[in-house]
Design a protein around this motif. Structure first.
Motif, short mmCIF file in Angstrom:
data_model
loop_
_atom_site.label_atom_id
_atom_site.label_comp_id
_atom_site.label_asym_id
_atom_site.label_seq_id
_atom_site.Cartn_x
_atom_site.Cartn_y
_atom_site.Cartn_z
N ASN A 15 55.10 99.16 144.86
CA ASN A 15 54.99 100.61 144.64
C ASN A 15 54.58 100.92 143.19
OD1 ASN A 15 55.64 101.28 147.26
ND2 ASN A 15 57.84 101.41 146.85
N ALA A 16 55.06 100.12 142.26
CA ALA A 16 54.67 100.31 140.86
C ALA A 16 53.17 100.11 140.69
CB ALA A 16 55.45 99.37 139.95
N GLU A 17 52.62 99.10 141.38
CA GLU A 17 51.19 98.86 141.32
C GLU A 17 50.40 100.03 141.90
OE1 GLU A 17 50.45 95.19 143.28
OE2 GLU A 17 51.37 93.96 141.71
N LYS A 18 50.89 100.58 143.02
CA LYS A 18 50.23 101.73 143.63
C LYS A 18 50.31 102.94 142.71
CE LYS A 18 51.18 100.34 148.42
NZ LYS A 18 51.91 100.70 149.66
N GLU A 21 47.72 102.81 139.96
CA GLU A 21 46.40 103.19 140.45
C GLU A 21 46.32 104.70 140.67
OE1 GLU A 21 42.44 102.66 141.78
OE2 GLU A 21 43.83 101.56 140.49
N TYR A 22 47.40 105.29 141.15
CA TYR A 22 47.40 106.73 141.37
C TYR A 22 47.25 107.49 140.05
CZ TYR A 22 49.14 111.44 142.20
OH TYR A 22 49.26 112.80 142.23
N PHE A 23 47.96 107.06 139.04
CA PHE A 23 47.87 107.72 137.74
C PHE A 23 46.47 107.61 137.15
CE2 PHE A 23 52.33 108.38 137.83
CZ PHE A 23 52.64 109.28 136.81
N ASP A 58 29.27 94.19 131.00
CA ASP A 58 29.66 94.75 132.30
C ASP A 58 31.13 94.49 132.59
OD1 ASP A 58 27.11 95.82 133.15
OD2 ASP A 58 26.44 93.75 133.39
N LEU A 59 31.57 93.24 132.39
CA LEU A 59 32.97 92.91 132.65
C LEU A 59 33.89 93.63 131.67
CD1 LEU A 59 32.86 89.08 133.44
CD2 LEU A 59 33.21 90.98 135.04
N ALA A 60 33.46 93.75 130.42
CA ALA A 60 34.28 94.46 129.43
C ALA A 60 34.43 95.93 129.80
CB ALA A 60 33.65 94.33 128.04
N ALA A 61 33.35 96.55 130.32
CA ALA A 61 33.42 97.94 130.75
C ALA A 61 34.35 98.10 131.94
CB ALA A 61 32.02 98.46 131.09
N ALA A 62 34.26 97.17 132.89
CA ALA A 62 35.15 97.22 134.06
C ALA A 62 36.60 97.04 133.64
CB ALA A 62 34.75 96.15 135.07
N ALA A 63 36.85 96.14 132.68
CA ALA A 63 38.21 95.91 132.20
C ALA A 63 38.77 97.14 131.50
CB ALA A 63 38.24 94.70 131.27
N LEU A 64 37.91 97.81 130.71
CA LEU A 64 38.35 99.02 130.01
C LEU A 64 38.70 100.13 131.00
CD1 LEU A 64 38.78 100.36 127.25
CD2 LEU A 64 36.39 101.11 127.34
N LYS A 65 37.89 100.26 132.05
CA LYS A 65 38.17 101.27 133.08
C LYS A 65 39.45 100.93 133.84
CE LYS A 65 36.17 103.42 137.21
NZ LYS A 65 34.97 103.52 138.09
N GLN A 66 39.60 99.66 134.20
CA GLN A 66 40.78 99.24 134.96
C GLN A 66 42.06 99.43 134.16
OE1 GLN A 66 40.44 95.27 136.59
NE2 GLN A 66 42.66 94.98 136.64
#
Length: 371
Positions: A15-18, A21-23, A58-66
């Motif tokens: 639930n913490a993981e969900k 993602e919700y936040f 590309d991976l750095a941008a995805a990591a920053l977004k995640q």
């Protein structure tokens, strides 16, 4: 330090993981496109690639977004991904005086061969919030780009085709016999090591120390370098040269006896110059020594801090924290530091209960004695 197993919390963890993602997506704003992150968070991406020790925008941008903008977490994600990949090749050594320059300045000399190239920098801008960003639209952006590119295209062919050479500033001092390298000073010329495979031993070679600092955390390195300028040490350097530009990435062809160019890598390089006084019989003249820093991307503060620390750790004494090699290299990895900080969130029930019991017992014995 003891830990205990945590049981019965798997559902809470899920639930913490969900919830995380919700936040991240709970707002009604447009979802960030990876290309937009990569283009508009240029300097943040460069820091993540440097500290994550992997050059992949590309991976750095995805990591920053995640990671919702958490730079340390993004670097952690990038380095964890890097650890899963085999090392296929080693790049060849490149001379940075052949760098395709975006920016090049010297604080030591006003007039340098090739000239000072200011390039993209906020050094001379007013540090005020730009309220136009609240209502920025594509039409205004396109208009600015068209006017800027038109100004460039109106330059003469001679201006566009000219490729000035940029000799290194420190080479000018070497020619006069005014500068020696730290390797010569400390006799640290040793075979190169790969700290990702061989680990780090002390005293570390200069090559290993530079590798650690190249992927060190920017803020931590700035703090230690700043301490030397505050008087905690005896290094007062001058920025000999700062360069931002592209270096070709080359490898030796696996089957043919030739080098192959794979592409270009954006790097920032800094060389600081510090005066050296010595009682060494072999060195009867005062000279300058150089500190060196280089890192992925456009990250001037990190490269300068790295150069200052390189020079500081070469000092004859280790009276200040920034002069102690083991202290510096053991505390500048942001991912390692964040990991150890995060461990305090793990259960410490057993150890704390043990301390709590001792404190209660000591207080009880003290009260009995007082009575």
């Amino acid at each position: 330090m003891g830990y205990v197993a945590v049981r019965g919390g798997s559902k809470a963890v899920e639930n913490a993981e969900k919830l995380v993602e919700y936040f991240r997506i709970k707002g009604e704003s447009s979802l960030l496109d990876i290309e937009a992150v990569k283009d508009q968070f240029r300097l943040g991406i460069d820091k993540i690639m440097s500290e994550g020790s992997l050059y992949d925008r590309d991976l750095a941008a995805a990591a920053l977004k995640q990671s919702e903008g958490d730079k340390i977490e993004a670097s952690f994600l990038l380095r964890a991904f890097r650890a899963t990949k085999p090392r296929a090749y080693y790049s060849t050594i490149e001379k940075t005086n052949e760098m395709r320059i975006l920016r090049r300045i010297s604080a030591a000399f006003k007039d340098v061969p090739g000239g000072q190239i200011l390039g993209p920098t906020r050094d001379y801008t007013t540090r005020l919030i730009d309220y136009k960003l609240f209502n920025e639209d594509r039409e205004a952006v396109n208009k600015f780009k068209e006017e800027f590119l038109e100004e460039i295209n109106n330059k003469s062919e001679d201006e566009l085709e000219s490729r000035p050479e940029f000799p290194k500033v420190i080479d000018l001092l070497k020619e006069e016999g005014l500068l020696i390298h730290n390797d010569e000073k400390k006799k640290q010329i040793k075979p190169d090591t790969d700290i990702t495979r061989d680990g780090l031993d002390f005293p570390a070679s200069r090559s290993a120390a530079l590798q650690v600092m190249a992927r060190g955390e920017t803020g931590g390195m700035i703090t230690l370098a700043y301490s030397t300028m505050r008087g905690y040490g005896n290094i007062h350097p001058v920025l000999g040269e700062l360069r931002v530009g592209y270096l070709p990435l080359k490898i030796n062809h696996p089957e043919k006896d030739e080098e192959v160019v794979l592409g270009e890598v954006l790097v920032t390089e800094a060389e600081v110059i510090s005066q050296e006084f010595s009682d060494n019989e072999d060195q009867d003249m005062p000279v300058f020594t150089v500190g060196y820093g280089i890192c992925f991307g456009h990250n001037e503060e990190k490269a300068i801090a790295m150069a200052v620390l390189d020079r500081s750790m070469a000092a004859d004494s280790s009276d200040a924290p920034a002069e102690d090699q083991e202290f510096v290299l053991s505390h500048i990895d942001g991912i390692e530091a964040a990991g150890f900080t995060a461990h305090w969130k793990l259960p410490h029930y057993v150890t704390f209960q043990s301390v709590l019991d001792r404190i209660r017992k000591s207080q009880a014995e003290g009260r009995v004695k007082d009575e």
